[in-house]
Design a protein around this motif. Structure first.
Motif, mmCIF file in Angstrom:
data_model
loop_
_atom_site.group_PDB
_atom_site.id
_atom_site.type_symbol
_atom_site.label_atom_id
_atom_site.label_comp_id
_atom_site.label_asym_id
_atom_site.label_seq_id
_atom_site.Cartn_x
_atom_site.Cartn_y
_atom_site.Cartn_z
ATOM 1 N N ILE A 75 0.833 -1.208 0.000
ATOM 2 C CA ILE A 75 0.000 0.000 0.000
ATOM 3 C C ILE A 75 0.866 1.256 0.000
ATOM 4 C CG2 ILE A 75 -1.639 1.343 1.375
ATOM 5 C CD1 ILE A 75 -2.873 -1.292 2.275
ATOM 6 N N GLU A 76 1.910 1.261 0.826
ATOM 7 C CA GLU A 76 2.785 2.434 0.884
ATOM 8 C C GLU A 76 3.504 2.641 -0.442
ATOM 9 O OE1 GLU A 76 5.981 4.475 3.917
ATOM 10 O OE2 GLU A 76 6.095 2.313 3.640
ATOM 11 N N TYR A 77 3.960 1.564 -1.053
ATOM 12 C CA TYR A 77 4.678 1.671 -2.330
ATOM 13 C C TYR A 77 3.745 2.221 -3.407
ATOM 14 C CZ TYR A 77 7.691 0.539 -6.264
ATOM 15 O OH TYR A 77 8.485 0.628 -7.385
ATOM 16 N N LEU A 82 1.831 6.527 -6.988
ATOM 17 C CA LEU A 82 0.719 7.306 -7.538
ATOM 18 C C LEU A 82 0.902 8.805 -7.271
ATOM 19 C CD1 LEU A 82 -2.354 5.041 -6.666
ATOM 20 C CD2 LEU A 82 -1.263 5.361 -8.896
ATOM 21 N N LEU A 83 1.350 9.158 -6.066
ATOM 22 C CA LEU A 83 1.571 10.569 -5.749
ATOM 23 C C LEU A 83 2.648 11.172 -6.639
ATOM 24 C CD1 LEU A 83 1.396 10.558 -1.830
ATOM 25 C CD2 LEU A 83 -0.269 11.529 -3.417
ATOM 26 N N ASN A 100 15.818 -0.644 0.957
ATOM 27 C CA ASN A 100 14.664 0.113 0.477
ATOM 28 C C ASN A 100 14.372 -0.275 -0.971
ATOM 29 O OD1 ASN A 100 15.530 2.457 -1.568
ATOM 30 N ND2 ASN A 100 17.177 2.205 -0.054
ATOM 31 N N ILE A 101 13.152 0.006 -1.405
ATOM 32 C CA ILE A 101 12.757 -0.260 -2.789
ATOM 33 C C ILE A 101 12.366 1.066 -3.426
ATOM 34 C CG2 ILE A 101 11.189 -1.507 -4.320
ATOM 35 C CD1 ILE A 101 10.790 -3.570 -2.137
ATOM 36 N N HIS A 102 13.239 1.561 -4.305
ATOM 37 C CA HIS A 102 13.004 2.815 -5.026
ATOM 38 C C HIS A 102 12.735 3.994 -4.094
ATOM 39 C CE1 HIS A 102 11.543 -0.059 -8.396
ATOM 40 N NE2 HIS A 102 12.851 0.133 -8.481
#
Length: 296
Positions: A75-77, A82-83, A100-102
């Protein structure tokens, strides 16, 4: 209505946790969250998603924790992605964190969200559901309607503020690029003009060789002097144009910093690592000006 009120409660609890965490870290009050009001919708969506998908495993703490880590991280990713795409802005960046991922999610926060998933499922949700179900129908309806209007209004104001800022940053970026293009065009045109004169002078020099050598030396000396004078004229004109362009840009930045200053400063304070993915230099300059005017 029960679901909507539960969403609002979890959004408020998420905002409360984020605000306390960030305020303690920065040693000042920070109204954390995308919206101006005391709500973090991503926590509302996250909590309801955890409760919906993980209710069947709620008795298994280890499985609940692991799946909570996965669900909340997804959900956070997605929210961060989207933002970034919708507003050309990166609101948080975990690039400096390990695993971390991106920069959108990191192991440290994911583990914390896993713990919160367990706590919300086992401890918080029974209390929340008890509160919501105890409300009379008329009160539940009234609260839902009033809070929905407030939520939508806040969302509209926030989105307009962000879009307006992005539009302004685009204009500032265009001003910088146009000033650069004007300088390049000026140099290119004068270079072509100079090239033609140099070629003509070279022809004059070749013709002069068939006459007197003294005449040739005189022409070369005159040409050198004219070239040096022209270079000085260019340098002065370019310096003047650059200074005027910089002054226009600085004036525009100050004008921008005054518009919606409270809302923009609130966003910047809430997300100190926020940066524009399209207009980075312009955003950093506007950000600096807005924060500088904080005490005015």
């Amino acid at each position: 209505m029960d679901l909507f009120l539960s969403f609002l409660i979890y959004s408020f609890l998420g905002w409360l946790c984020e605000t306390i965490y960030c305020s303690v870290g920065q040693k000042k009050f920070v109204n954390r969250g995308f919206l101006n009001g005391p709500l973090c919708p991503v926590y509302g969506f996250g909590a309801l998603s955890v409760l919906f998908f993980l209710r069947p495993v709620s008795e298994n703490l280890i499985l609940l924790f692991l799946l909570g880590v996965i669900v909340t991280s997804v959900i956070e990713y997605i929210t961060g992605y989207l933002l970034e795409k919708l507003f050309a802005t990166k609101w948080w960046d975990y690039s400096t964190y390990r695993f971390n991922i991106h920069g959108r999610v990191c192991l440290k926060n994911s583990l914390m969200f896993g713990v919160l998933s367990v706590f919300a499922t086992r401890c918080v949700d029974p209390v929340v559901q008890g509160m919501v179900s105890s409300l009379p129908f008329w009160m539940e309806t009234t609260f839902s309607a009033v809070l929905a209007v407030i939520l939508v209004s806040d969302l509209v104001v926030t989105v307009r503020t962000i879009l307006d800022l992005n539009g302004t940053l685009k204009q500032l970026q265009q001003m910088v690029e146009q000033a650069k293009l004007d300088t390049e065009d000026y140099l290119r045109q004068n270079h072509q003009e100079l090239q033609k004169k140099v070629e003509q002078n070279m022809l004059d020099i070749e013709l002069g060789k068939m006459e007197l050598r003294e005449y040739l030396e005189e022409r070369k000396t005159e040409h050198t002097k004219r070239l040096e004078e022209r270079k000085k004229e260019w340098a002065a004109k370019i310096a003047t144009e650059k200074r005027e362009a910089a002054e226009r840009l600085e004036t525009r930045i100050k004008e921008v910093a005054k518009r919606n200053r409270f809302l923009r400063r609130r966003l910047i304070s809430a997300f100190p690592n926020m940066h524009s993915t399209r207009y980075e230099k312009a955003f950093e300059r506007v950000k600096e000006e807005i924060l500088k005017r904080k005490g005015e």
